[in-house]
Design an enzyme around this catalytic site. Structure first.
Site, PDB file in Angstrom:
ATOM      1  N   TRP A   1     -71.180 -22.560 -95.801  1.00 14.62           N
ATOM      2  CA  TRP A   1     -71.727 -22.765 -95.108  1.00 14.62           C
ATOM      3  C   TRP A   1     -73.747 -23.506 -94.145  1.00 14.62           C
ATOM      4  O   TRP A   1     -73.059 -23.834 -93.124  1.00 14.62           O
ATOM      5  CB  TRP A   1     -71.414 -21.167 -93.696  1.00 14.62           C
ATOM      6  CG  TRP A   1     -71.955 -21.141 -92.522  1.00 14.62           C
ATOM      7  CD1 TRP A   1     -71.304 -21.325 -91.317  1.00 14.62           C
ATOM      8  CD2 TRP A   1     -73.190 -20.947 -92.146  1.00 14.62           C
ATOM      9  NE1 TRP A   1     -72.144 -20.918 -90.576  1.00 14.62           N
ATOM     10  CE2 TRP A   1     -72.981 -20.925 -90.282  1.00 14.62           C
ATOM     11  CE3 TRP A   1     -74.091 -20.480 -92.706  1.00 14.62           C
ATOM     12  CZ2 TRP A   1     -74.110 -21.101 -89.489  1.00 14.62           C
ATOM     13  CZ3 TRP A   1     -75.393 -20.460 -92.099  1.00 14.62           C
ATOM     14  CH2 TRP A   1     -75.353 -20.506 -90.382  1.00 14.62           C
ATOM     15  N   HIS A   2     -73.828 -23.250 -94.956  1.00 20.28           N
ATOM     16  CA  HIS A   2     -75.692 -23.605 -94.752  1.00 20.28           C
ATOM     17  C   HIS A   2     -75.727 -25.122 -94.704  1.00 20.28           C
ATOM     18  O   HIS A   2     -76.823 -25.140 -94.688  1.00 20.28           O
ATOM     19  CB  HIS A   2     -76.653 -22.753 -95.855  1.00 20.28           C
ATOM     20  CG  HIS A   2     -76.658 -20.911 -95.215  1.00 20.28           C
ATOM     21  ND1 HIS A   2     -76.300 -20.590 -95.550  1.00 20.28           N
ATOM     22  CD2 HIS A   2     -77.982 -21.194 -94.218  1.00 20.28           C
ATOM     23  CE1 HIS A   2     -76.341 -19.337 -94.105  1.00 20.28           C
ATOM     24  NE2 HIS A   2     -78.092 -19.655 -94.227  1.00 20.28           N
ATOM     25  N   GLY A   3     -75.059 -25.607 -95.962  1.00 22.39           N
ATOM     26  CA  GLY A   3     -75.213 -26.929 -95.787  1.00 22.39           C
ATOM     27  C   GLY A   3     -74.165 -28.268 -97.142  1.00 22.39           C
ATOM     28  O   GLY A   3     -73.059 -27.037 -97.772  1.00 22.39           O
TER      29      GLY A   3
END
Length: 458
Positions: free
Chosen positions: A313-315
């Site tokens: 989700w973060h990158g």
């Protein structure tokens, strides 16, 4: 426009919006907020505003299908199964849309990822799940649902509010004291962003310009701690600004950070860091998988899935997957092995967090795996084989230049500082200090291009 720390937002959009919002009768204020939110996002993302509108329409009508199947005092088994199927279809569609845009960002062009897409998709998923669970107590009107999805203080980077936390029934309370409280939160967040995070960002940029292979081990550690503070005050600052705006508009304050660097374990750290995201993963992923009330093997699997998804989700880079995997492994080890020891010896837990978390942020920060290896070689030269740094005395220069920001950052990490502020919030000296912080922030913004919030990219 999407940045709260831009002069355009502070002196154009926000004053005009607030005037229109408060001159309107209370019953029309939600409509003003909805229109303002659409304009806010459209100015920053003139193409992708259509994506946000389409997703809003789609999720409203899919949620309406569940409400139509909610008739009667006792739902039949067919109604229950049908409602669950509607929810699953909506969530799968939302996740698929997020996955498609993530894929386009990785394999075609990073600019194809709409700003804040992950955050408003997560709000839409929670809306569908809460509708199924009966946690949304009355059937929302379209404009209420649209407002929840698109509110400009939250649409870009959260916090991830639940629908039933918003007071969308029009019963919010508007008081001058509440507006003042929200304004103070906004100014504190602005100062954290502009006066701390943006200054510390220069340190990390300098290390990248020098080349990681050229820095000394002390400077490598200094940079890791500096990046940790930079990320913290960048995102905590944004969260305070967003929550401050919400409070100004009559909503309740949503706490997104609770002094995570005072934690005694990695698990506790992530209960205090980005609280609304952690709660989202807990309520909509971890608990549905079985949570911690299961066999040891299943517990390990549940935690692994949650942290793998968190990393993705973060990158888009492989480093984010590694970051999530490392954190998942550490939390699993705490659950199974040494967590009880950390609880019994709090000081040991504090040292553990302060030593390990900056290392994980290095993984988070460096997307090039080769450069990541070089940086860890500098952090641990006795095992890295990275060679001798060009300038062994570089730490003296950088510690001299950035020590004031480190001291300020460390002080703000201490819970007692926030407690002192809360007790003396109306003291004239505090008000004077906030006034100075605001105008200093404006000075720095006007004299530099300014850095966007790091979490705007997620």
């Amino acid at each position: 426009m999407v940045s709260f720390s831009s002069l355009e937002f502070l002196f154009r959009f926000l004053p005009v919006f607030l005037i229109l919002y408060f001159v309107m009768p209370v019953k029309h204020r939600d409509m003003v907020l909805l229109i303002g939110s659409i304009i806010f996002y459209a100015v920053g993302e003139p193409v992708f505003i259509l994506v946000l509108i389409a997703l809003t329409l789609l999720n409203y009508f899919m949620g309406t299908r569940m409400w139509k199947l909610n008739e009667g005092f006792h739902l039949s088994d067919w109604q229950k199964k049908r409602r669950k199927r509607c929810m699953i279809e909506a969530v799968v569609l939302d996740v698929a849309i997020l996955a498609v845009f993530k894929w386009l960002a990785v394999f075609v062009d990073n600019s194809l990822l709409p700003m804040g897409l992950s955050f408003y998709i997560f709000k839409m998923i929670s809306y569908q799940a809460d509708t199924l669970r009966g946690e949304i107590w009355s059937r929302p009107k379209f404009y209420q649902t649209a407002l929840y999805f698109t509110m400009f203080p939250q649409v870009v980077s959260g916090p991830i509010m639940r629908y039933n936390e918003g007071g969308f029934d029009g019963k919010r309370i508007y008081k001058p004291e509440q507006f003042e409280e929200g304004l103070k939160l906004f100014v504190i967040g602005l100062g954290m962003k502009v006066l701390l995070a943006d200054r510390l960002a220069i340190l990390w940029n300098d290390l990248q310009m020098i080349g990681f292979q050229s820095i000394s081990t002390p400077l490598a550690w200094f940079g890791a701690f500096g990046y940790s503070l930079r990320l913290y005050f960048d995102f905590w600052g944004y969260s305070l600004m967003a929550s401050g705006l919400m409070v100004m508009l009559g909503f309740d304050f949503i706490e997104n950070f609770d002094h995570p660097y005072a934690s005694k374990s990695i698990s506790e750290f992530y209960r205090r860091w980005h609280v609304t995201l952690g709660n989202w993963f807990r309520d909509y992923v971890y608990i549905p998988l079985g949570g911690s009330r299961c066999r040891k093997g299943r517990l390990i699997l549940n935690l692994a899935i949650v942290w793998l998804l968190t990393g993705i989700w973060h990158g888009n880079g492989l480093n984010y997957v590694i970051w999530g995997a490392v954190l998942g492994l550490l939390i699993i080890l705490e659950k199974l092995l040494y967590g009880k020891i950390l609880k019994k010896v709090p000081v040991l837990g504090n040292i553990y967090v302060l030593a390990v978390i900056p290392l994980t942020w290095v993984i988070f920060a460096i997307t090039d795996l080769k450069q990541l290896g070089i940086y860890f070689g500098r952090l641990f030269p006795f095992i890295g084989g990275a060679g001798i740094a060009v300038n062994q005395q570089d730490i003296i220069k950088y510690s001299r230049n950035y020590s004031v920001y480190f001291i300020a950052g460390i002080l703000l990490c201490i819970p007692a500082v926030s407690e002192f502020y809360s007790k003396h919030i109306n003291n004239p000296l505090i008000v004077l200090a906030l006034t100075v912080i605001f105008w200093l922030s404006i000075y720095f913004l006007s004299s530099s291009a300014g850095n966007p919030f790091m979490y705007l990219n997620f």
